[in-house]
Design an enzyme around this catalytic site. Structure first.
Site, PDB file in Angstrom:
ATOM      1  N   ASP A  91       0.861  -1.183   0.000  1.00 58.61           N
ATOM      2  CA  ASP A  91       0.000   0.000   0.000  1.00 58.61           C
ATOM      3  C   ASP A  91       0.902   1.239   0.000  1.00 58.61           C
ATOM      4  OD1 ASP A  91       0.912   0.245   2.573  1.00 58.61           O
ATOM      5  OD2 ASP A  91      -1.014  -0.075   3.538  1.00 58.61           O
ATOM      6  N   ASP A 265      -7.789  -7.473   0.171  1.00 55.30           N
ATOM      7  CA  ASP A 265      -6.916  -7.663   1.332  1.00 55.30           C
ATOM      8  C   ASP A 265      -7.709  -7.214   2.541  1.00 55.30           C
ATOM      9  OD1 ASP A 265      -6.531  -4.620   0.924  1.00 55.30           O
ATOM     10  OD2 ASP A 265      -5.573  -5.028   2.841  1.00 55.30           O
ATOM     11  N   CYS A 303     -12.886 -28.080   6.723  1.00 47.52           N
ATOM     12  CA  CYS A 303     -11.590 -27.413   6.525  1.00 47.52           C
ATOM     13  C   CYS A 303     -10.433 -28.388   6.702  1.00 47.52           C
ATOM     14  CB  CYS A 303     -11.462 -26.270   7.521  1.00 47.52           C
ATOM     15  SG  CYS A 303      -9.893 -25.382   7.422  1.00 47.52           S
ATOM     16  N   CYS A 305      -7.189 -27.449   7.408  1.00 45.33           N
ATOM     17  CA  CYS A 305      -6.035 -26.828   8.086  1.00 45.33           C
ATOM     18  C   CYS A 305      -5.673 -27.612   9.352  1.00 45.33           C
ATOM     19  CB  CYS A 305      -6.338 -25.371   8.411  1.00 45.33           C
ATOM     20  SG  CYS A 305      -7.153 -25.126   9.993  1.00 45.33           S
ATOM     21  N   CYS A 308      -8.143 -27.651  12.323  1.00 47.52           N
ATOM     22  CA  CYS A 308      -9.376 -28.424  12.146  1.00 47.52           C
ATOM     23  C   CYS A 308      -9.132 -29.925  12.026  1.00 47.52           C
ATOM     24  CB  CYS A 308     -10.121 -27.926  10.903  1.00 47.52           C
ATOM     25  SG  CYS A 308     -10.694 -26.223  11.066  1.00 47.52           S
ATOM     26  N   HIS A 334      -6.229 -21.182  10.460  1.00 48.41           N
ATOM     27  CA  HIS A 334      -7.564 -21.586  10.009  1.00 48.41           C
ATOM     28  C   HIS A 334      -8.253 -20.469   9.223  1.00 48.41           C
ATOM     29  CE1 HIS A 334     -11.637 -22.854   9.675  1.00 48.41           C
ATOM     30  NE2 HIS A 334     -11.969 -21.668  10.163  1.00 48.41           N
TER      31      HIS A 334
HETATM   32 ZN   LIG Z   1      -9.437 -24.955   9.585  1.00 46.14          ZN
END
Ligand SMILES: [Zn+2]
Length: 375
Positions: A91, A265, A303, A305, A308, A334
């Protein structure tokens, strides 16, 4: 060739495409995790990449104050400094000068301010902002603009927008074209359609590799933001990428993709992760809440990740209550994973021409739950 975008598919106003940069290609619509001070907070670069993220954002304001743009350049640029091999968008520093710095004085040339870190005096102009972003090695450089205060009268918004358009011209003049790099202009004009149109006309006259919509998500509310996009995105060049700055929640992003935005973003996934909140396919959860204390189920069964697949809600709740560092780390991972999965799902739905059905399914999933902190 400079940085450019090629379309793959349309579904209504929504677009899927590919952004071509010096540090590789990025499929759009894309969400860029925010790497404020040379790090996506609580994540290693490898972890960020493992979520599927291909492009991150760096903050000119934070990096110019600490460790300094010249120092980053001497150390090989921001990509090497933070070990991020993909493209980086920086930015311009304008937003943080208005939101973080002390004792600002603004004139036609630029802004003088005091650092929120050590009180030292600094000056940012369009020319210096572009120079800092070049020293950092940004693939996408943003024009230096004034962050218009909200709320403001239409006259104040117009004055601010016209100053930003003069600064956009100076940013363009200061920018040195490089292979795979580009400069984005920023549309201002608040929630006023005529001012947005005037801003788009001024920017397209100058010509940029991409166009950002700025000055939204500052308190105007989702309906006003969507209305502003409805009157702005149709005016933007079809062949250039469009970036909605600082937005937003999953629902904000869904609505903006449907209105033709390609790039996003926001600090929401990272900041929420550090404050125990998780965005899931079933809505937003607050892991601080006592109801998770003995829940053996995963945070989000949809999910993949580590939070999870390897841990229970009970364990995540325990980490938060015990103020263990791993709690914010896992929830940040996550949330970034959830945002990347959201974008991947949107890209596929656009390419398959079923965005309306996909959007309805997402919204039905989010509907049951928006959990606030119960203490
Ligand atoms: Zn997750």
């Amino acid at each position: 060739m400079t940085l450019h975008w090629t379309p793959l598919a349309h579904d209504g106003a929504a677009r899927a495409g590919v952004l071509h940069t010096a540090h590789g290609t990025v499929e759009t619509p894309v969400f860029m995790p925010v790497g404020t001070a040379g790090t996506v907070k609580a994540m290693t670069a490898d972890a960020v990449r493992a979520t599927g993220a291909r492009m991150v954002l760096g903050n000119t304001y934070h990096l110019m104050l600490r460790p300094g743009a010249e120092r980053v350049a001497r150390l090989g640029g921001l990509h090497r400094f933070m070990d991020w091999r993909g493209p980086i968008l920086t930015d311009s520093g304008g937003f943080q000068v208005m939101s973080l710095a002390g004792l600002r004085t603004m004139d036609e040339e630029g802004v003088t301010f005091r650092s929120h870190v050590d009180g030292a005096k600094h000056r940012l102009t369009p020319e210096r902002s572009v120079e800092i972003q070049r020293l950092l090695g940004a693939d996408v450089t943003m024009c230096f603009d004034e962050c218009t205060p909200f709320p403001a009268t239409e006259e104040q918004v117009a004055t601010s927008m016209r100053l930003s358009m003069r600064w956009a011209k100076r940013s363009r003049a200061a920018y040195e074209a490089r292979e795979g790099h580009g400069l984005f202009g920023i549309v201002q004009g608040g929630v006023h359609p005529a001012l947005r149109a005037e801003s788009v006309a001024a920017l397209t006259e100058i010509g940029f590799e991409g166009y950002a919509v700025g000055g939204l998500a500052v308190g105007e509310g989702q309906a006003a933001m969507f209305a502003t996009l409805d009157c702005t995105t149709p005016l933007l060049p079809q062949e250039a990428p469009r970036y909605l700055m600082g937005v937003g929640t999953p629902a904000d992003i869904l609505g903006a993709v449907r209105r033709g935005i390609d790039m996003f973003d926001c600090v929401i996934p990272t900041r929420s992760g550090r404050t125990a909140r998780a965005y899931t396919s079933r809505g937003m959860l607050n892991l601080r809440n006592a109801r998770h204390a003995e829940d053996p189920s995963p945070l989000d069964p949809a999910c993949g990740c580590p939070a999870c697949t390897r841990h229970s809600r009970a364990y995540l709740h325990h980490l938060i209550k015990a103020e263990e560092m791993l709690g914010p780390m896992l929830l940040t991972w996550h949330n970034i994973q959830y945002y990347q999965d959201l974008m991947r799902g949107l890209r596929i739905a656009i390419c398959e021409g079923r965005l309306d059905e996909h959007a309805a399914a997402l919204e039905a999933g989010w509907a049951p739950l928006r959990e606030e902190n119960d203490g």
